[in-house]
Design a protein around this motif. Structure first.
Motif, PDB file in Angstrom:
ATOM      1  N   ILE A 143       0.819  -1.214   0.000  1.00 30.26           N
ATOM      2  CA  ILE A 143       0.000   0.000   0.000  1.00 30.26           C
ATOM      3  C   ILE A 143       0.849   1.259   0.000  1.00 30.26           C
ATOM      4  CG2 ILE A 143      -0.188   0.135   2.526  1.00 30.26           C
ATOM      5  CD1 ILE A 143      -3.113   1.050   2.059  1.00 30.26           C
ATOM      6  N   HIS A 144       2.127   1.151   0.519  1.00 30.06           N
ATOM      7  CA  HIS A 144       2.947   2.357   0.564  1.00 30.06           C
ATOM      8  C   HIS A 144       3.391   2.816  -0.825  1.00 30.06           C
ATOM      9  CE1 HIS A 144       6.098  -0.885   0.955  1.00 30.06           C
ATOM     10  NE2 HIS A 144       6.644  -0.140   0.018  1.00 30.06           N
ATOM     11  N   ASN A 145       3.140   1.985  -1.838  1.00 29.58           N
ATOM     12  CA  ASN A 145       3.482   2.373  -3.211  1.00 29.58           C
ATOM     13  C   ASN A 145       2.404   3.239  -3.860  1.00 29.58           C
ATOM     14  OD1 ASN A 145       5.924   1.011  -3.222  1.00 29.58           O
ATOM     15  ND2 ASN A 145       4.970  -0.920  -3.862  1.00 29.58           N
ATOM     16  N   VAL A 146       1.273   3.395  -3.211  1.00 26.62           N
ATOM     17  CA  VAL A 146       0.155   4.155  -3.777  1.00 26.62           C
ATOM     18  C   VAL A 146      -0.121   5.363  -2.896  1.00 26.62           C
ATOM     19  CG1 VAL A 146      -2.252   4.091  -4.507  1.00 26.62           C
ATOM     20  CG2 VAL A 146      -0.849   2.031  -4.687  1.00 26.62           C
ATOM     21  N   ASP A 147      -0.024   6.590  -3.459  1.00 23.49           N
ATOM     22  CA  ASP A 147      -0.380   7.761  -2.666  1.00 23.49           C
ATOM     23  C   ASP A 147      -1.779   8.242  -3.051  1.00 23.49           C
ATOM     24  OD1 ASP A 147      -0.339   9.811  -4.729  1.00 23.49           O
ATOM     25  OD2 ASP A 147       1.835   9.687  -4.708  1.00 23.49           O
ATOM     26  N   LEU A 148      -2.341   9.069  -2.209  1.00 24.84           N
ATOM     27  CA  LEU A 148      -3.735   9.491  -2.376  1.00 24.84           C
ATOM     28  C   LEU A 148      -3.935  10.283  -3.664  1.00 24.84           C
ATOM     29  CD1 LEU A 148      -6.551   9.567  -1.117  1.00 24.84           C
ATOM     30  CD2 LEU A 148      -5.871  11.636   0.115  1.00 24.84           C
ATOM     31  N   ASN A 149      -2.923  11.026  -4.093  1.00 29.61           N
ATOM     32  CA  ASN A 149      -3.076  11.810  -5.315  1.00 29.61           C
ATOM     33  C   ASN A 149      -3.286  10.923  -6.537  1.00 29.61           C
ATOM     34  OD1 ASN A 149      -2.880  14.420  -4.231  1.00 29.61           O
ATOM     35  ND2 ASN A 149      -0.659  14.234  -4.067  1.00 29.61           N
ATOM     36  N   LEU A 150      -2.654   9.738  -6.529  1.00 31.79           N
ATOM     37  CA  LEU A 150      -2.862   8.819  -7.641  1.00 31.79           C
ATOM     38  C   LEU A 150      -4.297   8.319  -7.681  1.00 31.79           C
ATOM     39  CD1 LEU A 150       0.418   6.663  -7.578  1.00 31.79           C
ATOM     40  CD2 LEU A 150      -0.060   8.763  -8.848  1.00 31.79           C
ATOM     41  N   VAL A 151      -4.861   8.105  -6.505  1.00 32.06           N
ATOM     42  CA  VAL A 151      -6.253   7.673  -6.435  1.00 32.06           C
ATOM     43  C   VAL A 151      -7.176   8.782  -6.937  1.00 32.06           C
ATOM     44  CG1 VAL A 151      -8.096   6.874  -4.910  1.00 32.06           C
ATOM     45  CG2 VAL A 151      -5.752   6.097  -4.536  1.00 32.06           C
ATOM     46  N   ARG A 152      -6.882  10.028  -6.583  1.00 34.62           N
ATOM     47  CA  ARG A 152      -7.683  11.168  -7.058  1.00 34.62           C
ATOM     48  C   ARG A 152      -7.636  11.246  -8.581  1.00 34.62           C
ATOM     49  NH1 ARG A 152      -5.727  16.025  -5.841  1.00 34.62           N
ATOM     50  NH2 ARG A 152      -7.731  17.083  -5.960  1.00 34.62           N
ATOM     51  N   VAL A 153      -6.467  11.047  -9.159  1.00 35.10           N
ATOM     52  CA  VAL A 153      -6.330  11.068 -10.612  1.00 35.10           C
ATOM     53  C   VAL A 153      -7.116   9.921 -11.235  1.00 35.10           C
ATOM     54  CG1 VAL A 153      -4.718  10.723 -12.521  1.00 35.10           C
ATOM     55  CG2 VAL A 153      -4.133  12.283 -10.655  1.00 35.10           C
ATOM     56  N   PHE A 154      -7.008   8.748 -10.647  1.00 35.78           N
ATOM     57  CA  PHE A 154      -7.742   7.583 -11.155  1.00 35.78           C
ATOM     58  C   PHE A 154      -9.240   7.862 -11.198  1.00 35.78           C
ATOM     59  CE2 PHE A 154     -10.325   3.872 -10.154  1.00 35.78           C
ATOM     60  CZ  PHE A 154      -9.961   2.982 -11.150  1.00 35.78           C
ATOM     61  N   VAL A 155      -9.791   8.373 -10.114  1.00 36.14           N
ATOM     62  CA  VAL A 155     -11.226   8.643 -10.041  1.00 36.14           C
ATOM     63  C   VAL A 155     -11.625   9.722 -11.041  1.00 36.14           C
ATOM     64  CG1 VAL A 155     -13.082   9.520  -8.568  1.00 36.14           C
ATOM     65  CG2 VAL A 155     -11.443   7.865  -7.652  1.00 36.14           C
ATOM     66  N   ALA A 156     -10.800  10.769 -11.184  1.00 35.88           N
ATOM     67  CA  ALA A 156     -11.119  11.854 -12.121  1.00 35.88           C
ATOM     68  C   ALA A 156     -11.134  11.351 -13.562  1.00 35.88           C
ATOM     69  CB  ALA A 156     -10.122  12.992 -11.965  1.00 35.88           C
ATOM     70  N   VAL A 157     -10.136  10.552 -13.949  1.00 35.38           N
ATOM     71  CA  VAL A 157     -10.096  10.016 -15.318  1.00 35.38           C
ATOM     72  C   VAL A 157     -11.263   9.065 -15.543  1.00 35.38           C
ATOM     73  CG1 VAL A 157      -8.770   8.609 -16.948  1.00 35.38           C
ATOM     74  CG2 VAL A 157      -7.602  10.292 -15.510  1.00 35.38           C
ATOM     75  N   LEU A 158     -11.593   8.267 -14.532  1.00 31.74           N
ATOM     76  CA  LEU A 158     -12.721   7.342 -14.638  1.00 31.74           C
ATOM     77  C   LEU A 158     -14.023   8.092 -14.883  1.00 31.74           C
ATOM     78  CD1 LEU A 158     -13.706   4.303 -14.137  1.00 31.74           C
ATOM     79  CD2 LEU A 158     -14.297   5.132 -11.851  1.00 31.74           C
ATOM     80  N   GLU A 159     -14.248   9.164 -14.125  1.00 29.75           N
ATOM     81  CA  GLU A 159     -15.513   9.880 -14.213  1.00 29.75           C
ATOM     82  C   GLU A 159     -15.579  10.798 -15.431  1.00 29.75           C
ATOM     83  OE1 GLU A 159     -16.742  10.017  -9.474  1.00 29.75           O
ATOM     84  OE2 GLU A 159     -15.884  11.816 -10.411  1.00 29.75           O
ATOM     85  N   GLU A 160     -14.446  11.379 -15.813  1.00 33.32           N
ATOM     86  CA  GLU A 160     -14.448  12.313 -16.934  1.00 33.32           C
ATOM     87  C   GLU A 160     -14.186  11.639 -18.268  1.00 33.32           C
ATOM     88  OE1 GLU A 160     -15.528  15.167 -16.485  1.00 33.32           O
ATOM     89  OE2 GLU A 160     -15.447  15.210 -14.307  1.00 33.32           O
ATOM     90  N   ARG A 161     -13.742  10.371 -18.210  1.00 31.38           N
ATOM     91  CA  ARG A 161     -13.485   9.584 -19.425  1.00 31.38           C
ATOM     92  C   ARG A 161     -12.432  10.228 -20.328  1.00 31.38           C
ATOM     93  NH1 ARG A 161     -15.934   6.067 -16.977  1.00 31.38           N
ATOM     94  NH2 ARG A 161     -17.553   4.706 -17.860  1.00 31.38           N
ATOM     95  N   GLY A 162     -11.495  10.953 -19.721  1.00 38.02           N
ATOM     96  CA  GLY A 162     -10.456  11.559 -20.540  1.00 38.02           C
ATOM     97  C   GLY A 162      -9.414  12.273 -19.709  1.00 38.02           C
ATOM     98  N   VAL A 163      -8.201  12.358 -20.229  1.00 43.28           N
ATOM     99  CA  VAL A 163      -7.100  13.029 -19.528  1.00 43.28           C
ATOM    100  C   VAL A 163      -7.309  14.539 -19.495  1.00 43.28           C
ATOM    101  CG1 VAL A 163      -4.633  13.549 -19.675  1.00 43.28           C
ATOM    102  CG2 VAL A 163      -5.429  11.202 -20.012  1.00 43.28           C
ATOM    103  N   THR A 164      -7.774  15.115 -20.606  1.00 48.20           N
ATOM    104  CA  THR A 164      -7.936  16.568 -20.680  1.00 48.20           C
ATOM    105  C   THR A 164      -8.945  17.068 -19.652  1.00 48.20           C
ATOM    106  OG1 THR A 164      -7.405  16.552 -23.042  1.00 48.20           O
ATOM    107  CG2 THR A 164      -8.532  18.501 -22.177  1.00 48.20           C
ATOM    108  N   ARG A 165     -10.126  16.436 -19.603  1.00 45.65           N
ATOM    109  CA  ARG A 165     -11.156  16.882 -18.662  1.00 45.65           C
ATOM    110  C   ARG A 165     -10.739  16.608 -17.221  1.00 45.65           C
ATOM    111  NH1 ARG A 165     -14.153  14.643 -22.823  1.00 45.65           N
ATOM    112  NH2 ARG A 165     -14.437  12.669 -21.703  1.00 45.65           N
ATOM    113  N   ALA A 166     -10.033  15.506 -16.987  1.00 45.94           N
ATOM    114  CA  ALA A 166      -9.541  15.213 -15.633  1.00 45.94           C
ATOM    115  C   ALA A 166      -8.536  16.269 -15.198  1.00 45.94           C
ATOM    116  CB  ALA A 166      -8.917  13.825 -15.586  1.00 45.94           C
ATOM    117  N   ALA A 167      -7.684  16.696 -16.118  1.00 48.01           N
ATOM    118  CA  ALA A 167      -6.704  17.734 -15.799  1.00 48.01           C
ATOM    119  C   ALA A 167      -7.394  19.049 -15.454  1.00 48.01           C
ATOM    120  CB  ALA A 167      -5.753  17.921 -16.980  1.00 48.01           C
TER     121      ALA A 167
END
Length: 326
Positions: free
Chosen positions: A4-28
């Motif tokens: 678990i120490h290999n995963v930080d919370l910011n990566l999870v935030r990015v994962f959820v944003a890309v999942l919900e926005e269906r794209g890198v541009t909108r997630a950014a």
């Protein structure tokens, strides 16, 4: 076994944003990061989890089966963590919250400027992402927390949402000042004689020309006029309604009317503003037309977060100021 120490919370935030926005541009855009930062975070997460996570398709990024499985745990966990960190306090002076508000272009040009001025003055590090009301499924966006507040004309509302009135308005028929229908009696024959500009508030296909559309139990306005109702009134007199143009942006309507013999059914306050900027006039509808209410919609649970409560109060004050000035 993956640590678990290999995963930080910011990566999870990015994962959820890309999942919900269906794209890198909108997630950014949503996270106020660069596309490069999003791509780098995804690469780290893919390496850590040993899965591609997202596959690029014609309409955006599609989650793999593993990503969908992770989403069931990541999304609620992230909400709980963010809620625990935020606690019950919200300090606008130091918050870097990114508020997400969905509304029409008309309200973006009238109520929202005062809201953004309040945010800049009271919460200078916060941001606001304005999303077009016409392009969203409001219930889905509110349910998954991708949208904090929607502003529009709503009817029947599911109990999981809170609908708060902002102000009410009447509607009028807008036309150029030298239009043949601008002087003299304005009745059903005038409505039938000239083509109408239909203004869509939702891009969802609505076959029968109804004025409202239902999404997930939420009734929302679909079009500024009520074509079926008007067609019924005209049909009773042996008349036919003509549609001259269909647009999705009400701010484009005054220029269209100034250059043609078309007429449009618009909010009265919009008609007054348009008449001041262009050589236009408005006429009261020649039939019973009750006032409509502009409301603010939020999720009953997520809308109770202190930051969203602050946003809702700021919107209330901005709407009140707008209504006082018109």
């Amino acid at each position: 076994m993956r640590e678990i120490h290999n995963v930080d919370l910011n990566l999870v935030r990015v994962f959820v944003a890309v999942l919900e926005e269906r794209g890198v541009t909108r997630a950014a855009e949503r996270l106020h990061l660069t596309q490069s930062a999003i791509s780098h975070a995804l690469a780290r997460l893919r390496e850590t989890l040993g899965d591609e996570l997202f596959i690029r398709g014609p309409d955006g990024m599609y989650p793999t089966p593993r990503a969908l499985e992770l989403a069931q745990t990541f999304k609620p966990a992230l909400q709980q963590i963010e809620g625990a960190i935020a606690g019950n306090a919200f300090n606008p002076e130091t918050s870097d919250m990114s508020f997400v508000v969905s509304t029409s272009d008309f309200l973006t040009a009238t109520v929202i400027p005062d809201l953004l001025a309040r945010i800049r003055r009271l919460a200078p590090s916060a941001g606001c992402w304005l999303r077009p009301l016409s392009e969203l499924n409001i219930t889905e966006e509110l349910d998954r927390g991708a949208l904090h507040v929607a502003i529009g004309v709503f009817g029947k509302t599911p109990s999981r949402f809170v609908r708060e009135p902002l102000f009410s308005d009447q509607s009028a028929w807008l036309m150029r000042r030298d239009h043949p229908a601008a002087a003299g009696p304005f009745g059903l024959h005038a409505l039938a004689a000239f083509p109408h500009v239909d203004i869509l508030i939702s891009d969802q296909r609505q076959p029968a020309g109804d004025a409202t559309i239902e999404q997930g139990g939420l009734e929302r306005a679909y079009i500024t006029s009520n074509p079926r109702y008007i067609e019924g009134l005209l049909g009773a007199e042996g008349l036919v309604r003509k549609a001259g143009a269909t647009v999705s942006h009400i701010l484009a309507v005054p220029a269209l009317l100034a250059a043609t013999d078309m007429i449009a059914y618009v909010p009265l306050q919009f008609a007054r503003r348009a008449a001041r900027s262009l050589d236009l006039v408005w006429r009261d509808p020649p039939y019973h037309a009750p006032p409509f209410e502009i409301s603010m919609l939020s999720h009953r649970t997520m809308g109770a977060h202190p930051a969203v409560v602050w946003l809702r109060q700021a919107l209330m004050e901005s709407a009140e100021r707008y209504h006082r000035e018109i």
